[in-house]
Design an enzyme around this catalytic site. Structure first.
Site, PDB file in Angstrom:
ATOM      1  N   ASP A  24       0.845  -1.193   0.000  1.00  0.00           N
ATOM      2  CA  ASP A  24       0.000   0.000   0.000  1.00  0.00           C
ATOM      3  C   ASP A  24       0.881   1.244   0.000  1.00  0.00           C
ATOM      4  OD1 ASP A  24      -2.191   1.927   1.006  1.00  0.00           O
ATOM      5  OD2 ASP A  24      -3.275   0.034   0.860  1.00  0.00           O
ATOM      6  N   HIS A  61      -3.221   6.081   4.027  1.00  0.00           N
ATOM      7  CA  HIS A  61      -4.058   5.061   3.400  1.00  0.00           C
ATOM      8  C   HIS A  61      -3.681   3.673   3.912  1.00  0.00           C
ATOM      9  CE1 HIS A  61      -5.609   2.468   0.113  1.00  0.00           C
ATOM     10  NE2 HIS A  61      -6.521   3.416  -0.048  1.00  0.00           N
ATOM     11  N   ASN A  72      -5.968  -2.758  17.352  1.00  0.00           N
ATOM     12  CA  ASN A  72      -6.282  -3.193  18.704  1.00  0.00           C
ATOM     13  C   ASN A  72      -6.986  -2.122  19.537  1.00  0.00           C
ATOM     14  OD1 ASN A  72      -4.704  -5.963  19.451  1.00  0.00           O
ATOM     15  ND2 ASN A  72      -3.618  -4.841  17.866  1.00  0.00           N
ATOM     16  N   ALA A 160      -7.391  -7.130  -8.885  1.00  0.00           N
ATOM     17  CA  ALA A 160      -8.604  -7.834  -8.453  1.00  0.00           C
ATOM     18  C   ALA A 160      -9.222  -8.641  -9.591  1.00  0.00           C
ATOM     19  CB  ALA A 160      -9.623  -6.838  -7.904  1.00  0.00           C
ATOM     20  N   TYR A 162      -7.842 -10.516 -11.757  1.00  0.00           N
ATOM     21  CA  TYR A 162      -7.220 -11.817 -12.029  1.00  0.00           C
ATOM     22  C   TYR A 162      -7.987 -12.925 -11.320  1.00  0.00           C
ATOM     23  CZ  TYR A 162      -3.179  -9.067 -13.598  1.00  0.00           C
ATOM     24  OH  TYR A 162      -2.359  -8.185 -14.247  1.00  0.00           O
ATOM     25  N   SER A 212     -11.192   0.164  -0.945  1.00  0.00           N
ATOM     26  CA  SER A 212      -9.953   0.005  -0.180  1.00  0.00           C
ATOM     27  C   SER A 212     -10.242  -0.337   1.272  1.00  0.00           C
ATOM     28  CB  SER A 212      -9.122   1.296  -0.227  1.00  0.00           C
ATOM     29  OG  SER A 212      -8.506   1.469  -1.481  1.00  0.00           O
TER      30      SER A 212
END
Length: 387
Positions: A24, A61, A72, A160, A162, A212
Site C-alpha cells: 500500500d 491510506h 487493537n 482484483a 485476475y 480500499s
C-alpha cells in the site's frame, strides 16, 4: 464489527500466528498497533528519516487499511487484532505506483512469509509481469485479496480482476451495494466500505470509505478463520468464508456483490447448534427480465432447518402471501410478485414492503432482519433494481 455479526470480545485472539502483507502506501506508528506488530520490509519503503504523518497520503491510506485488518484500539478495532502485519510501500506521495514495483513487492511479501497479501490498490491496465507474479504467489499457497475500484464502473480493476485474486466490492451499513463500487463478473463478495472508523497518522482516526476499506475486512476474516483452524491453508479458509456469505441483491451470484456480503459471525458460529435466523435479503427487479415481476428473497442464516415460513409482500393496491415449506441452513428461496404497473409508470416509483415469519414455537435470533422496505424507481426507458 457488530455489523458483521462479531460479538464484543469474540475476536480477541483472531489472527494469531497469521502473517499478512499490506502492499500500500506504508503504515505509520499508531496506538492501535501492538509493539512490534507492524514491520516495514521491501525495496520501496518510507525513508527512515521521515516522520510518520509528514505526508498523510504516504502512510495514511496504508495505516487505515492495516488498522481494519489488525487494529487493537477500541476506536479502530481490527477484525484479526493478533495478526502480524508486513508493510510494503508501493504508492508514492501522489498516491501512484507502478506495475514493476507491485510485482516486485508481491515477490518480496511471499519471500518474507506473508500468507495473505492485501492489495487495496488497483489499475485498469493489465500487466504481464504482475499477472505472472500473482500466479506464482498463488501456486505457493499465498492468497491475494484486492479492491475492485471506486469509479462506479462495470469493470473490475487489476489485480482484483485476475482469477487467482479475491475481488472485494463495497456495501453500506444496510448491506446495499454502494454506487461508487465497481462491479463485474469477477467480483467475489462485498464488505463494508462507507465511513469506516480507521487509524490515521499522528494518532488520529478517520472515516475511511471505498473498496480500499472493504478489502481489509475480507483479509482479516481469512486470517481469523486460519487462526481458529490452524490446519487450514488461506485458500481453504477462503472456501469456508464463501459458504457463509449473506445473500444480497439479485438471487444468487451477481456482478454487484458477487456471492454476497461478508458475515464473519455466521462463519465463526457455524458449528453452534440451536441458531434460528430467518432473513429477508432483497427486493430485486431485473432490468433485463421480461416477466416484470419483483423477486423477493429470504435466507436461512442460522444453523437449524427452518420450516413453515410465512412471507407477506405489500405494494400499492396489492398484498400477496406465500408459504415456504423448508429452508436448510444457508439456503435461499425466491418468490416473484407482481405489482400495479400502470401506477408505477405514472408515478415513476413504487414502495414495496415484506415481512417473513416463523411459527411461534421457533425463536428467531434476529427478528429485525425479517422486515424489508424498498423504493423501486423506474427510468424513462427501463426499470431499475431496488435500492
Amino acid at each position: 464489527l457488530r455489523f458483521l455479526g462479531v460479538r464484543n470480545g469474540q475476536n480477541a485472539g483472531w489472527g494469531k500466528g497469521v502473517v499478512i502483507a499490506v502492499i500500500d502506501s506504508g503504515v505509520a506508528d499508531h496506538t492501535t498497533f501492538r509493539d512490534g506488530q507492524v514491520r516495514a520490509i521491501g525495496t520501496s519503503i518510507i525513508p527512515a528519516e521521515s516522520e510518520p504523518g509528514d505526508n498523510a497520503l504516504v502512510d495514511g491510506h496504508g495505516t487505515a487499511v492495516a488498522s481494519i485488518i489488525a487494529g487493537n484500539d477500541a476506536r479502530t478495532p481490527g477484525v484479526a487484532p493478533q495478526a502480524q502485519i508486513l508493510s510494503l510501500q508501493l504508492l508514492d506521495s501522489e498516491g501512484n505506483g507502478d506495475s514493476f514495483t507491485l510485482a516486485q513487492l508481491i515477490g518480496e511479501a511471499v519471500a518474507a512469509g506473508a500468507q495473505i497479501i492485501n492489495l487495496s490498490v488497483g489499475s485498469y491496465g493489465d500487466s504481464q509481469l504482475v499477472r505472472e507474479m500473482v500466479a506464482e504467489a498463488s501456486s505457493n499457497q499465498r492468497l491475494l485479496v484486492a479492491s475492485t475500484g471506486n469509479d462506479g464502473a462495470d469493470t473490475i480493476v487489476y489485480p482484483a480482476a485476475y482469477d487467482e485474486v479475491i475481488a472485494v466490492g463495497a456495501i453500506d451499513a444496510q448491506g446495499e451495494h454502494l454506487e461508487f463500487s465497481n462491479s463485474g463478473e469477477q467480483l467475489d463478495l462485498a464488505a463494508p466500505g462507507l465511513a469506516i472508523d480507521a487509524a490515521w497518522p499522528n494518532g488520529q482516526m478517520v472515516a475511511f470509505s471505498g473498496t480500499s476499506a472493504s478489502t481489509p475486512f475480507v483479509t482479516g476474516a481469512i486470517a481469523a478463520v486460519m487462526s481458529e483452524n490452524p490446519a487450514l491453508s488461506p485458500q481453504q479458509a477462503w472456501q469456508l468464508i464463501q459458504q457463509f456469505t449473506d445473500e444480497a441483491g439479485a438471487p444468487g451470484p451477481d456482478p454487484m456483490v458477487g456471492r454476497g456480503n461478508l458475515n464473519i459471525g455466521r462463519l465463526m458460529e457455524r458449528d453452534e447448534r440451536g441458531i434460528y435466523d430467518l432473513a429477508l435479503t432483497s427486493h430485486y427487479l431485473d432490468p433485463d427480465s421480461t416477466s416484470q415481476n419483483i423477486q423477493v428473497t429470504v435466507q436461512n442464516r442460522g444453523t437449524e432447518v427452518l420450516a413453515n415460513i410465512g412471507l407477506n409482500v405489500t405494494s400499492p393496491n396489492r398484498e400477496q402471501r406465500f408459504n415456504i415449506a423448508q429452508l436448510r441452513p444457508g439456503q435461499i428461496a425466491t418468490r416473484e410478485v407482481n405489482f400495479d404497473h400502470q401506477l408505477a409508470a405514472s408515478t415513476g416509483s413504487i414502495t414495496i414492503g415484506s415481512f417473513a415469519t416463523l411459527p411461534q414455537t421457533t425463536p428467531d435470533r434476529t427478528p429485525a432482519n425479517n422486515l424489508l422496505q424498498s423504493l423501486i424507481t423506474f427510468g424513462t426507458e427501463e426499470k431499475t433494481a431496488a435500492k
